[in-house]
Enzyme design. Structure first.
Site, PDB file in Angstrom:
ATOM      1  N   HIS A 168      23.554 100.675  79.548  1.00  0.00           N
ATOM      2  CA  HIS A 168      22.251 101.297  80.077  1.00  0.00           C
ATOM      3  C   HIS A 168      22.514 102.399  81.264  1.00  0.00           C
ATOM      4  O   HIS A 168      22.740 101.824  82.354  1.00  0.00           O
ATOM      5  CB  HIS A 168      21.472 100.311  80.488  1.00  0.00           C
ATOM      6  CG  HIS A 168      19.947 100.829  80.471  1.00  0.00           C
ATOM      7  ND1 HIS A 168      19.477 101.958  80.566  1.00  0.00           N
ATOM      8  CD2 HIS A 168      18.674  99.848  80.559  1.00  0.00           C
ATOM      9  CE1 HIS A 168      18.287 102.037  80.577  1.00  0.00           C
ATOM     10  NE2 HIS A 168      17.712 100.884  80.691  1.00  0.00           N
ATOM     11  N   HIS A 189      16.705 105.686  83.058  1.00  0.00           N
ATOM     12  CA  HIS A 189      15.594 105.032  83.281  1.00  0.00           C
ATOM     13  C   HIS A 189      15.743 104.722  84.761  1.00  0.00           C
ATOM     14  O   HIS A 189      15.017 103.915  85.121  1.00  0.00           O
ATOM     15  CB  HIS A 189      15.293 103.863  82.398  1.00  0.00           C
ATOM     16  CG  HIS A 189      14.890 104.205  81.002  1.00  0.00           C
ATOM     17  ND1 HIS A 189      14.670 103.043  80.039  1.00  0.00           N
ATOM     18  CD2 HIS A 189      15.051 105.462  80.276  1.00  0.00           C
ATOM     19  CE1 HIS A 189      14.742 103.888  78.731  1.00  0.00           C
ATOM     20  NE2 HIS A 189      14.728 105.062  79.141  1.00  0.00           N
ATOM     21  N   TYR A 245      18.147 103.282  86.441  1.00  0.00           N
ATOM     22  CA  TYR A 245      18.858 102.220  87.113  1.00  0.00           C
ATOM     23  C   TYR A 245      20.162 102.574  87.489  1.00  0.00           C
ATOM     24  O   TYR A 245      20.540 103.651  87.447  1.00  0.00           O
ATOM     25  CB  TYR A 245      18.804 100.990  85.857  1.00  0.00           C
ATOM     26  CG  TYR A 245      17.268 100.401  85.344  1.00  0.00           C
ATOM     27  CD1 TYR A 245      16.548 100.035  86.449  1.00  0.00           C
ATOM     28  CD2 TYR A 245      17.033 100.436  83.964  1.00  0.00           C
ATOM     29  CE1 TYR A 245      15.284  99.715  86.029  1.00  0.00           C
ATOM     30  CE2 TYR A 245      15.888  99.936  83.777  1.00  0.00           C
ATOM     31  CZ  TYR A 245      14.798  99.647  84.725  1.00  0.00           C
ATOM     32  OH  TYR A 245      13.542  99.254  84.280  1.00  0.00           O
TER      33      TYR A 245
END
Length: 370
Positions: free
Chosen positions: A188, A191, A193
């Site tokens: 990931h 977004h 993060y």
């Protein structure tokens, strides 16, 4: 073109040694449903039901929610994790179910994540909002710098040891994911993060080896990719989720993210899952069906990498056109799957494709719209 002449949504695709029956996948969806302090990070019956229903419904690849590589990397105390063997053991029950009951030979991947400065928040079903106080189980968040995200608590800027620990955490989580039976891993990097925080010039203004220039801002992501690639089988594909735009002046854009994705490919990434946003608060995103598809198409054209399109895609015809038009190599759905866990069975009927049904549900199979 597949052997049966199929060219759209229901044509097969191969990533490294993983063959997927078609190009309709499940996007990661946070559930905030871990039982809390009694079993931190451990997936439970809710996660089995949530992911298992999509396997029965005909999805080809199912990605888990953002799964923390460390306790500090959770968005909330209700997030799943894979930083312990107990968590990996619980995940193995879910991967086994998907493999045994997937109507279309479903495969399952885990999204490995670290929330960085957006960690230690209340779960969205709580009355409270914002950062959880230490007195209520919150923890110190970590980021490239000490600047907070909006009204959240200020993070601690990672030092060299902390950065190396993040890399180790991703590596160890990936090794556990292989043991737990996952077919693929998605890192990931989107977004807002932690990995996206390092990538974005709106967040990472460090003046050391881990920030400043585009090359230095990409360094942590590439180190994580190397660490993960080093502990997973060579035949296992490695996916990467990116935010192709920060939707803010001076932030990431498709051109800069394409350069980063091209570098990621050299380090072993096989597929890019293209999303957007999340780095900074207060941006305005023009939401509409398929609003991120142009980003996927641009990254695909610039890098030559297979890409996934995601974002308010709900109709079978729309998903099929995205693939047939060459804008993406897979379509990931989320909200539409929550509304209809058998979305892929319905889509197959609408598009004239014969998708297998689970034997227990075979009596419901039809050859017309339903």
């Amino acid at each position: 073109m597949a052997a049966d002449g199929t060219t759209g949504l229901f044509s097969p695709i191969i990533l490294r040694g993983l063959e997927l029956a078609h190009r309709g996948w499940v996007a990661p969806m946070c559930q905030y449903s871990v039982d809390g302090a009694d079993a931190p990070g451990v997936p439970n019956d809710w996660h089995l039901m949530h992911l298992g229903q999509f396997a029965v419904g005909g999805a080809a690849l199912i990605l888990t929610e953002a799964t923390a590589v460390s306790a500090a990397g959770r968005i909330s105390g209700r997030d799943t994790g894979i930083w312990t063997d107990a968590q990996a053991d619980a995940w193995s029950r879910i991967t086994d179910f998907v493999h045994r009951h997937g109507a279309a030979g479903a495969k399952v991947g885990i999204q490995l994540a670290h929330a960085g400065r957006k960690a230690s928040t209340y779960w969205p079903f709580a009355v409270e909002r914002g950062s959880v106080p230490r007195s209520e189980g919150g923890w110190q968040t970590l980021a490239p710098t000490s600047e907070p995200f909006g009204g959240l608590d200020a993070p601690e800027a990672l030092d060299e040891n902390g950065i190396q620990q993040v890399i180790t955490d991703f590596r160890d989580a990936a090794a556990r994911a292989v043991w737990a039976g996952f077919d693929t891993i998605e890192i990931h990097g989107a977004h807002g993060y932690l990995l996206h925080q390092f990538l974005s010039p709106l967040v990472n203004n460090r003046d050391d080896a881990w920030g400043g220039s585009e090359l230095k801002r990409s360094k942590l992501l590439l180190a994580v990719i190397d660490a993960v690639r080093g502990v997973i089988p060579d035949a296992m594909p490695l996916l990467l989720r990116v935010s192709a735009s920060d939707w803010a002046p001076g932030g990431l854009d498709p051109e800069s993210v394409s350069r980063m994705a091209a570098a990621a490919r050299e380090h072993g990434v096989d597929f890019v899952d293209v999303s957007s946003g999340g780095a900074v608060p207060g941006v305005r995103i023009p939401l509409a069906p398929g609003y991120q598809v142009p980003f996927a198409a641009e990254l695909r054209q610039r890098t030559g990498l297979p890409v996934g399109a995601v974002g308010l895609i709900s109709s079978a015809s729309h998903a099929d056109h995205i693939i047939s038009d060459g804008d993406a190599d897979a379509v990931l759905i989320a909200r539409a799957a929550l509304r209809d866990p058998h979305w892929w069975q319905r889509a197959a009927v609408e598009l004239g494709h014969d998708l297998p049904w689970a034997p227990q549900y075979q009596r419901a199979a039809v050859r017309e719209n339903f």
